[in-house]
Enzyme design. Structure first.
Site, PDB file in Angstrom:
ATOM      1  N   SER A  23      26.726  19.548 -13.958  1.00 34.44           N
ATOM      2  CA  SER A  23      26.635  19.375 -12.310  1.00 34.44           C
ATOM      3  C   SER A  23      26.751  18.155 -11.694  1.00 34.44           C
ATOM      4  O   SER A  23      26.325  17.011 -12.271  1.00 34.44           O
ATOM      5  CB  SER A  23      25.186  19.871 -11.792  1.00 34.44           C
ATOM      6  OG  SER A  23      25.316  19.715 -10.255  1.00 34.44           O
ATOM      7  N   LYS A  47      28.808  20.957  -8.548  1.00 34.91           N
ATOM      8  CA  LYS A  47      28.005  19.907  -7.949  1.00 34.91           C
ATOM      9  C   LYS A  47      26.565  20.358  -6.940  1.00 34.91           C
ATOM     10  O   LYS A  47      27.037  21.606  -6.187  1.00 34.91           O
ATOM     11  CB  LYS A  47      29.017  18.992  -7.218  1.00 34.91           C
ATOM     12  CG  LYS A  47      28.314  17.976  -6.428  1.00 34.91           C
ATOM     13  CD  LYS A  47      29.466  16.927  -6.155  1.00 34.91           C
ATOM     14  CE  LYS A  47      28.728  15.879  -5.061  1.00 34.91           C
ATOM     15  NZ  LYS A  47      27.557  15.145  -5.893  1.00 34.91           N
ATOM     16  N   GLY A  74      23.862  10.103  -5.021  1.00 39.78           N
ATOM     17  CA  GLY A  74      22.987  10.487  -4.165  1.00 39.78           C
ATOM     18  C   GLY A  74      23.149  11.960  -3.568  1.00 39.78           C
ATOM     19  O   GLY A  74      22.802  12.105  -2.253  1.00 39.78           O
ATOM     20  N   ASN A 101      24.175  24.762  -8.668  1.00 40.02           N
ATOM     21  CA  ASN A 101      22.920  23.762  -8.798  1.00 40.02           C
ATOM     22  C   ASN A 101      22.494  23.469  -7.381  1.00 40.02           C
ATOM     23  O   ASN A 101      23.307  23.288  -6.370  1.00 40.02           O
ATOM     24  CB  ASN A 101      23.668  22.385  -9.336  1.00 40.02           C
ATOM     25  CG  ASN A 101      22.464  21.224  -9.546  1.00 40.02           C
ATOM     26  OD1 ASN A 101      22.264  20.683  -8.315  1.00 40.02           O
ATOM     27  ND2 ASN A 101      21.912  21.140 -10.726  1.00 40.02           N
ATOM     28  N   CYS A 131      17.107  14.707  -9.947  1.00 41.38           N
ATOM     29  CA  CYS A 131      18.115  13.748  -9.769  1.00 41.38           C
ATOM     30  C   CYS A 131      17.303  12.377  -9.447  1.00 41.38           C
ATOM     31  O   CYS A 131      16.356  12.512  -8.550  1.00 41.38           O
ATOM     32  CB  CYS A 131      18.805  14.040  -8.635  1.00 41.38           C
ATOM     33  SG  CYS A 131      19.840  12.723  -8.427  1.00 41.38           S
ATOM     34  N   GLY A 218      26.692   9.808 -20.465  1.00 43.18           N
ATOM     35  CA  GLY A 218      27.785   9.302 -21.370  1.00 43.18           C
ATOM     36  C   GLY A 218      27.254   9.336 -22.653  1.00 43.18           C
ATOM     37  O   GLY A 218      25.942   9.518 -23.182  1.00 43.18           O
ATOM     38  N   GLY A 244      23.967  15.970 -22.034  1.00 51.03           N
ATOM     39  CA  GLY A 244      23.783  14.666 -22.389  1.00 51.03           C
ATOM     40  C   GLY A 244      24.574  14.064 -23.551  1.00 51.03           C
ATOM     41  O   GLY A 244      24.193  13.912 -24.507  1.00 51.03           O
TER      42      GLY A 244
END
Lengths: 303, 257
Positions: A23, A47, A74, A101, A131, A218, A244
């Site tokens: 997401s 997203k 954000g 999500n 988040c 990353g 991940g």
């Protein structure tokens, strides 16, 4: 050539292959559809969507790091109504599953977005309680087992579809959080969200991100993610979507061996717009070459 | 339409104190490109995962080539300087919307600051009116000859006074007081902020091409946020420099920070 079955089932929802998107790295799929046939993906995870539009953080929101990146977007998003009207019909043109999500600042906001989407044509929900960017939001719920359990059990009441809960790695023991969300009613878990990170511009003597800190993602974070998927796989008995640092099919196979049923490609989409499809095709090739008929043969094979 | 294209570098030369020009064979992107758009250039290195968004300096659809001019400002751009002719680089483009060209206008004011100058070269090839280019630079600017070759009247301001007017480009505009129907500009944010203010005071519409840190360049990551308040709207919103821009009207940008 032997026939292989790349399909996986997560809480009764069949994905044609285990590959989805992390997401926030793939928009609503629209932007990447110019490069990628979305029908080749098991699912598109969109997203984060909130009940009402969110403006997000100030820029700069992006910083590169060695083998990875930081973001502090954000959770800027146009809200659930926009998502229902624009993004669902767009995604339904493709033969792929939709994972929405959802995010909120409070339990009430989480419930509000779940309620708005309760009759929407999506296949699964992914609850973002992790988040690190939103004050008073994600971070609080996802790092305290009792609060994590509470928000999941409340949102669960409005969710008619399978509920995946996305876990933050920024905790002492991720298995405690995993157990708590399963107790709260999570049908599956996804992990890991970003690691909280920071970069400083030594010439300006200030943080690179306007928000000072941001989520680290990353290839550089992959070993942490594989370890956590492995640990959570041993701790709970629900399907895992692993993510991940997945950039290649080899990465994805590592996550599956660690215990993941689904795998999500995140920041790698920025480095290579074709990453998702390349991962899906690579998994299939690996199955053929190793005579694996079903991914269950290698899932969670690490003791 | 955007393309992922692997192109061969046919030129990669130093053209200024800290500026390099790279020409790449990219037939699809160059056929589709418009003035003011940009391309993502990838290092292909594992430690630098993000593409570098770089404005298109000039493109030639017939030859199928595209030129970018980049400033050495970090590890990625430093790496680009080491790439020999013949190297293949992955590019994605054309990205963004480019300038909104109005060829009813007889006299254009074009303002470029530093490394913001390159995309204005392609732009003036597409403008029918008289082109007055104002350059702001720390020291001797790049691309002056090319701009003059294309028929532009060039005015230069340098911080160190080495060429032309000593001062910044907005001070130069105050001095010259050019008339024109549209300002097209690209450069550092602080220059564009004062230029937008100057444009409002002088009642000239002003297009500004902005840059911001971005990850994807195609509107998916929502990293490159810019505060925009559209005319007639009561509140600002975060738009994306990559997809909604990079060109905006200066009087719609909220120039805070």
């Amino acid at each position: 050539m032997s026939n292989v079955n790349t399909a996986v089932k997560i809480c009764g929802v069949e994905m044609k292959n285990p590959v989805t998107t992390a997401s926030g790295t793939f928009g609503s799929g629209r932007e990447f559809s110019e490069f990628v046939d979305l029908s080749k993906l098991g699912a598109v995870t969109v997203k984060g969507v909130a009940a009402e539009p969110w403006k997000g953080n100030n820029a700069p929101r992006i910083a590169e790091t060695y083998g990875g990146m930081l973001n502090s977007v954000g959770l800027q998003n146009p809200g659930a109504d926009y998502f229902i009207e624009n993004d669902i019909p767009f995604l339904r043109q493709f033969d792929t599953k939709i994972i929405v999500n959802i995010c909120g600042h409070t339990i009430e906001e989480y419930c509000a977005v779940a309620e708005k989407l309760s009759d929407a044509d999506v296949d699964m929900f992914e609850l973002n309680i992790s988040c690190p960017n939103v004050k008073e939001g994600g971070i609080t719920f996802g790092t305290v087992p009792a609060m994590a359990e509470k928000v999941v059990s409340e949102v669960r009441k409005y969710c008619k579809k399978p509920l995946i809960v996305k876990l933050t790695p920024n905790v002492t023991d991720i298995t405690e959080i995993a157990k708590a969300v399963v107790a709260g009613g999570a049908d599956a878990v996804s992990l890991i969200n970003t690691l909280l990170g920071m970069r400083i511009d030594i010439n300006k003597r200030q943080p690179v991100l306007a928000n000072k800190v941001g989520g680290f993602s990353g290839p550089a974070i992959k070993p942490v993610a594989v370890r956590m998927v492995y640990q959570v796989g041993k701790a709970v008995d629900v399907p895992i979507i692993g993510m991940g640092g997945i950039a290649t099919w080899e990465d994805a196979i590592e996550f599956i061996m660690a215990g993941a049923t689904g795998v999500a490609v995140g920041s790698a989409n920025f480095a290579n717009p074709f990453a998702t499809v390349e991962v899906a095709e690579g998994i299939e090739r690996y199955m053929r070459e190793n005579n694996i008929k079903d991914l269950s043969e290698i899932r969670g094979i690490i003791d | 339409m955007k393309f992922v294209e692997y192109g061969e570098i046919v030129e990669n030369i130093k053209i200024g104190a800290n500026a390099y020009k790279m020409t790449i064979v990219l037939p699809k992107i160059s056929a589709e490109a418009k003035p003011g758009q940009f391309v993502n250039v990838y290092t292909g290195l594992g430690e630098m995962i993000l593409p570098r968004p770089i404005s298109i300096n000039e493109y030639d659809a017939e030859k199928g080539t595209l030129a970018i001019i980049y400033q050495v400002s970090g590890k990625g751009s430093e790496y680009f300087t080491t790439l020999p002719v013949g190297t293949e680089v992955r590019c994605v483009g054309p990205l963004g919307n480019g300038f909104m060209i109005d060829n009813e206008i007889k006299k254009n004011i074009i303002v470029g600051g530093g490394i913001g100058l390159p995309p204005l070269v392609e732009l003036i090839k597409h403008l029918d009116g008289e082109n007055h280019v104002f350059i702001g630079s720390r020291t001797t600017p790049i691309l002056v000859e090319r701009l003059e070759e294309l028929g532009a009247k060039v005015h230069i301001a340098t911080d160190d006074g080495s060429v032309g007017f000593k001062g910044n480009v907005v001070q130069l505009l105050d001095e010259v007081k050019p008339e024109g129907g549209m300002i097209y500009s690209c450069g550092p944010k602080v220059m564009l902020k004062y230029l937008a203010k100057w444009a409002m005071e002088n009642n000239i519409p002003c297009q500004v091409s902005l840059e911001e840190r971005m990850a994807c360049g195609i509107g998916a990551c929502v990293g490159c946020a810019i505060k925009i308040q559209k005319k007639g709207e009561s509140d600002w919103q975060h738009l994306k420099v990559c997809k909604d821009g990079p060109v905006f009207f200066g009087d719609e940008v909220i120039w805070d920070e």
